[in-house]
Design an enzyme around this catalytic site. Structure first.
Site, short mmCIF file in Angstrom:
data_model
loop_
_atom_site.label_atom_id
_atom_site.label_comp_id
_atom_site.label_asym_id
_atom_site.label_seq_id
_atom_site.Cartn_x
_atom_site.Cartn_y
_atom_site.Cartn_z
N GLU A 122 34.06 4.90 91.84
CA GLU A 122 33.33 6.18 91.36
C GLU A 122 33.34 7.34 92.50
O GLU A 122 33.15 6.89 93.67
CB GLU A 122 31.90 5.61 91.17
CG GLU A 122 30.82 6.71 90.62
CD GLU A 122 29.38 6.68 90.60
OE1 GLU A 122 29.01 5.57 90.98
OE2 GLU A 122 28.56 7.62 90.23
N GLY A 262 25.88 3.45 99.74
CA GLY A 262 24.89 2.11 99.83
C GLY A 262 25.35 0.90 99.15
O GLY A 262 25.55 -0.27 99.63
N MET A 264 27.53 -0.07 95.00
CA MET A 264 28.25 0.39 93.79
C MET A 264 28.09 -0.70 92.67
O MET A 264 28.18 -1.82 92.82
CB MET A 264 29.67 0.49 94.12
CG MET A 264 30.77 1.19 92.72
SD MET A 264 29.66 2.78 92.41
CE MET A 264 30.21 2.49 90.40
N GLU A 265 27.82 -0.11 91.32
CA GLU A 265 27.46 -0.65 90.46
C GLU A 265 28.48 -1.42 89.42
O GLU A 265 28.33 -1.56 88.45
CB GLU A 265 26.37 -0.19 89.51
CG GLU A 265 26.85 1.18 88.93
CD GLU A 265 26.86 2.40 89.50
OE1 GLU A 265 26.75 2.30 90.89
OE2 GLU A 265 26.76 3.40 88.76
N ASN A 266 29.78 -1.41 89.87
CA ASN A 266 30.68 -1.99 89.10
C ASN A 266 30.27 -3.29 88.20
O ASN A 266 29.71 -4.06 88.46
CB ASN A 266 31.93 -2.73 90.00
CG ASN A 266 32.17 -1.70 91.09
OD1 ASN A 266 32.52 -0.36 90.97
ND2 ASN A 266 32.09 -2.40 92.35
N HIS A 298 18.44 -1.31 92.01
CA HIS A 298 19.17 -0.15 91.86
C HIS A 298 20.42 -0.51 91.10
O HIS A 298 20.77 -0.12 89.93
CB HIS A 298 19.41 0.75 92.98
CG HIS A 298 19.96 1.89 92.66
ND1 HIS A 298 19.19 3.32 92.34
CD2 HIS A 298 21.32 2.44 92.32
CE1 HIS A 298 20.28 4.17 92.13
NE2 HIS A 298 21.49 3.88 92.05
N GLU A 299 21.48 -1.14 91.89
CA GLU A 299 22.55 -1.48 91.11
C GLU A 299 22.53 -2.57 89.98
O GLU A 299 23.16 -2.12 88.97
CB GLU A 299 23.37 -2.00 92.13
CG GLU A 299 23.83 -1.46 93.48
CD GLU A 299 24.07 0.08 93.52
OE1 GLU A 299 24.80 0.44 92.46
OE2 GLU A 299 23.63 0.87 94.15
N HIS A 302 21.45 -0.39 86.97
CA HIS A 302 22.46 0.54 86.51
C HIS A 302 23.44 -0.05 85.24
O HIS A 302 24.08 0.33 84.54
CB HIS A 302 23.81 0.85 87.60
CG HIS A 302 23.66 2.11 88.23
ND1 HIS A 302 23.16 3.26 87.56
CD2 HIS A 302 23.66 2.30 89.61
CE1 HIS A 302 22.94 3.99 88.51
NE2 HIS A 302 23.11 3.75 89.77
N GLU A 321 21.77 8.31 87.63
CA GLU A 321 21.18 8.11 88.90
C GLU A 321 19.79 8.41 89.12
O GLU A 321 19.10 7.89 89.67
CB GLU A 321 21.87 9.09 90.04
CG GLU A 321 23.38 8.38 90.25
CD GLU A 321 23.54 7.11 90.51
OE1 GLU A 321 22.60 6.31 91.01
OE2 GLU A 321 24.74 6.48 90.34
N1 TRP Z 1 26.96 4.61 91.88
C1 TRP Z 1 26.49 4.42 93.31
C2 TRP Z 1 25.04 4.33 93.30
O1 TRP Z 1 24.43 5.16 93.41
C3 TRP Z 1 26.90 5.58 94.31
C4 TRP Z 1 28.23 5.34 94.90
C5 TRP Z 1 28.61 4.21 95.93
C6 TRP Z 1 29.31 6.30 95.49
N2 TRP Z 1 29.76 4.44 96.28
C7 TRP Z 1 30.11 5.71 96.17
C8 TRP Z 1 29.16 7.64 95.16
C9 TRP Z 1 31.29 6.42 96.83
C10 TRP Z 1 30.35 8.27 95.63
C11 TRP Z 1 31.35 7.85 96.25
O2 TRP Z 1 24.64 3.33 93.02
ZN ZN Z 2 23.08 4.66 91.71
#
Ligand code: TRP
Ligand code: ZN
Length: 852
Positions: A122, A262, A264-266, A298-299, A302, A321
């Site tokens: 992302e 922080g 990432m919600e993969n 949070h994740e 998502h 977000e």
């Molecule tokens: N979607 C992620 C979150 O808010 C945000 C995020 C994680 C992100 N890594 C990133 C955005 C790298 C830009 C680049 O939970």
């Molecule tokens: Zn987020």
């Protein structure tokens, strides 16, 4: 750098092609990775002849269309695209290409964090892995095979469920993963490494068992307990509060040390900055524990707000977000203290978002344009976005809001949608007309609300005037529509009435028939993200009587601000403030809340009210007040300190956390005395306490008041923790935030410390990022602070542009600075934009700050 392209929301076009399936094979080697990408593609727009795939620095090995190898006359490769010419309506494309994860220092796409292969896609990382329609409104079913050396990479993970595995003769092995849910490429992830794991399970509301795994570097397994507990709490909360169940039987989390944000919600495979997973009492502070709980949630949230329903395009980022931050804030409020949570959230909003909103980089929560989309993961899109959802929640009420989110999930599950679609569901299910509310999505800047009160002949008249700032381009903006919670109190502190007003016009009048003049309690719970301006104030009264925990806090802060401002004007300390402060010291309330009430206004709060910022004046006045309070209440502060200082308690329940926050607040207040007694207290606390919370506070105080003792404690700390990078972050932060003379020199020297590494974003943020927010030294009048940070921006930009543009954010207050500082800043910022190779990330931020 003036040739940077700008992308506009108004230019959005629906995709010309769709991707049904994407089968990927990753062959991971130490010095390269081969990617085989097999896509089944359909033409959506029958008029299109060519397909343009996003692809950065493509190193193509082979390309097949319907199993026919394509000659180089059938395709065009340039810097950011692969165009395949003359494609049929329905076809299979196979692309084989090579990438170099071990050289990827941007941490975008496939890269290595230490010995772990991992991804961050992302918003636009996938195009660095393989050519693709890398946009969130193209959703495909992914199948992924990973092949790597079995000994070095026993763990091979991707989204979804494992389908099969195999062994090869050459010491390599492979695993295939199937993700049944169609998803955009930004949610694709893979991980390969030799990892430790902590396992648990969760039984969903419909009795499905979900396997939960948290992967981390071996040896850190014992530090995953809190993260696992938080995950299960989040899963349960989403079922109870939103009726949302998890939709796979496996949920994987991997903690890595090198990560730009922080977490990432993969889908099914969250990747986390290890700072938001790993914790125990010895190495993490209470704030870290809270942070983990909220980021894990949070994740997880998502999965519904982001993954199952995603964004049509990146201008809609706040759709996922803002909503997800609002959800995690409510979750934390439910599980901990509501009042403390709300105040913390508002504090964070004002420290970062208000500053952004007052600068030339201000933008609506739904921006109209961007140069680098990575720059728009901002406090505005996230935190102000969450305030917008909160206002909708207030306008609809809990019950209607739930009906509306149900309708949202029902209507848009599996789709890539817009903020307008969200608003449609909110309005449709509740019957509340939100047309006038939409302004919040399209305007920037923090609105002000001017309050006037008049009492005459048994009539209390409240006149509210909206003051809406112009947009960054100077254009006028419309008044807002919002809920404003108020109460009127009688002179013995009783609530005469409490209600939610709707503010919508430039000017509003509310009239009440009352026997005597009431006291106004306004913007209760911070129901709208605005700045209230009041001619008259009743701060001491509200500090004492208001039942609304937010307004009580707010009045305390506002009174503190006025007091410090009058000191800046050369007046003596306002004794009425001191009296009110004393009664706070003596009140018997929740200790975490009390610790917040006893915190003096931050330098950032004071700075935001100045038309021409001068930090020296602010510090001087604030330090005067600190010394006055410490001197006057020495005994009382010491009493409280002693009562709650329990050095061998390491529990992280609300009571223990509250006790630590109040006694640390008292110690911090006392430290203004800078005398031997306080130094001894801090030094003993450092030596006796077994929690990181206590030791970090002690270290910070010693650093600022006693170089001699600080040196001993720091040496001890360093020896214990030099190999624990998460703890070393705290070490660097404390030194970089120091008010002591010579801080800049020491920060510069610390770059050569063995524990420091410019390739790890957490460490850069702790040392350079914290220094850039150390107003005392960053804004030193000699300009050396600016010069140093700009040097670092230019250096780090070559390694990691996203990191560098984050550092550039420290200059957002440029326009508001006094002439002298401004001039020094300008010299340095000019140097950034005239750097030939500067990234569009940094260029976008700096060019907006200095308005070129
Ligand atoms: N979607 C992620 C979150 O808010 C945000 C995020 C994680 C992100 N890594 C990133 C955005 C790298 C830009 C680049 O939970
Ligand atoms: Zn987020």
């Amino acid at each position: 750098m003036s040739n940077v392209q700008t992308t506009y929301l108004k230019d959005y076009k629906a995709p010309e092609f769709g991707i049904k399936n994407c089968d990927l094979v990753f062959e991971l080697f130490e010095d390269y990775t081969q990617v085989t990408n097999m896509m089944s593609i359909v033409k959506v727009d029958k008029n299109s002849k060519n397909i343009v795939l996003n692809s950065v620095d493509l190193e193509l090995t082979e390309l097949y269309l319907n199993d026919l190898k394509l000659k180089d006359t059938r395709y065009i490769i340039d810097k950011e695209t692969l165009t395949v010419l003359d494609v049929p309506d329905d076809f299979k494309l196979i692309i084989i290409n090579k990438i170099y994860p071990h050289l990827n220092s941007e941490l975008d796409g496939l890269y290595k964090s230490g010995d772990i292969f991992c991804t961050q896609n992302e918003p636009e990382g996938f195009r660095r892995i393989t050519p693709y329609l890398d946009r969130p409104d193209v959703m495909a079913v992914f199948k992924t095979t990973l092949v790597a050396n079995r000994e070095k990479y026993p763990i091979l993970l991707s989204n979804g469920n494992t389908a099969s595995s195999f062994k090869l003769d050459d010491g390599r092995h492979g695993i295939t993963w199937d993700d049944p849910h169609p998803k955009p490429a930004y949610l694709f992830a893979l991980v390969a490494g030799d990892l430790g794991v902590v396992k648990d399970t969760f039984k969903t509301a419909s009795a499905k068992i979900v396997r939960l795994n948290i992967y981390t570097d071996k040896g850190n397994e014992s530090k995953c307990k809190h993260a696992m507990k938080s995950l299960k709490e989040a899963m349960l909360w989403d079922e109870e509060k939103y009726g949302r169940e998890y939709d796979l039987t496996l949920y994987n989390i991997v903690a890595v040390d090198s990560f730009n944000m922080g977490a990432m919600e993969n889908k099914g495979l969250n990747i986390f900055n290890s700072a938001y997973v790993l914790a125990d009492e010895d190495t993490a502070t209470d704030a870290n524990f809270m942070g983990i709980q909220s980021v894990i949630a949070h994740e997880y949230f998502h999965n519904w707000t982001g993954n199952r329903i995603t964004c049509r395009d990146w201008f809609q980022l706040t759709l996922k977000e803002g909503l997800t931050v609002f959800r995690d804030q409510c979750f934390s409020a439910d599980l901990n203290s509501k009042e403390v949570q709300r105040i913390e959230d508002v504090k964070a909003l004002r420290e970062r978002q208000f500053v952004e909103d007052a600068s030339p980089t201000a933008h609506p929560i739904q921006p109209n344009s961007y140069m680098a989309i990575n720059n728009f993961y901002t406090a505005t899109v996230y935190e102000k976005g969450a305030e917008i959802i909160r206002m909708i929640h207030t306008l609809l009420g809990e019950e209607n809001y739930r009906k509306a989110t149900d309708l949202y999930f029902e209507s848009f599950d599996g789709q890539a949608v817009r903020t307008d679609d969200f608003l449609w569901a909110m309005s449709k299910a509740s019957g509340v007309d939100l047309k006038a509310f939409e302004t919040w999505y399209h305007q920037s800047g923090t609105p002000k609300l001017h309050v006037e009160e008049r009492y005459e002949n048994g009539e209390y008249k409240l006149t509210l005037t909206q003051k809406v700032p112009n947009a960054v381009d100077g254009s006028e903006q419309k008044p807002y529509y919002y809920p404003l919670k108020i109460a009127l109190l009688s002179d013995n502190g009783k609530e005469i009435l409490a209600e939610t007003l709707i503010v919508s016009k430039d000017k509003e009048e509310f009239v009440y028939k009352l026997k005597s003049k009431p006291v106004l309690s306004i913007n209760r719970d911070f129901s709208a993200p605005v700045i209230v301006e009041q001619k008259e104030n009743n701060y001491p009264f509200l500090m004492k009587f208001d039942k609304n925990s937010f307004v009580k806090y707010e009045s305390t802060q506002s009174f503190g601000v006025l007091t410090i401002e009058s000191i800046m004007e050369g007046k003596v300390v306002d004794e009425e403030y001191i009296k009110s402060f004393e009664s706070l010291l003596n009140t018997d309330i929740d200790l975490s809340y009390k610790a917040l009430l006893l915190e003096l206004p931050t330098v950032s709060t004071l700075m935001q009210r100045q038309t021409e910022v001068d930090f020296e004046l602010i510090y001087e006045a604030k330090e005067k007040l600190e010394l006055h309070i410490a001197t006057k209440f020495q005994d009382k502060l010491l009493d409280i300190y002693k009562k709650y200082h329990k050095p061998t308690c390491k529990d992280i329940d609300a009571k223990s956390i509250g006790e630590r926050s109040i006694k640390n607040r008292c110690l911090k207040l006392l430290s203004a005395l800078k005398n031997d007694e306080v130094i001894e207290l801090a030094n003993n606390q450092y030596n006796e306490s077994i929690t990181m919370t206590d030791r970090a506070v002690a270290l910070d105080i010693l650093e600022n008041i006693s170089p001699a003792f600080a040196e001993i404690a720091q040496a001890d700390f360093y020896k214990k923790y030099k190999d624990d990078t998460l703890v070393m972050n705290k070490y660097f932060s404390i030194l970089a935030a120091s008010h002591r003379e010579g801080t800049l020199d020491r920060v510069m020297a610390l770059q050569n410390d063995n524990a420091y590494n410019e390739l790890v974003p957490n460490l850069v943020r702790s040392l350079i990022g914290v220094f850039a927010r150390n107003y005392k030294h960053f804004h030193a009048k000699d300009g050396y602070g600016y010069k140093f940070v700009v040097d670092k921006i230019i250096d780090i930009d070559k390694i990691n542009p996203q990191m560098a543009s984050g550092l550039a954010g420290a200059f957002k207050i440029y326009e508001k600075m006094n002439i002298e500082n401004k001039k020094a800043m300008k010299t340095e910022l000019d140097r950034v934009v005239s750097t030939q190779s500067i990234s569009k990330n940094v260029y976008e931020i700096v060019s907006k700050i200095i308005k070129i």
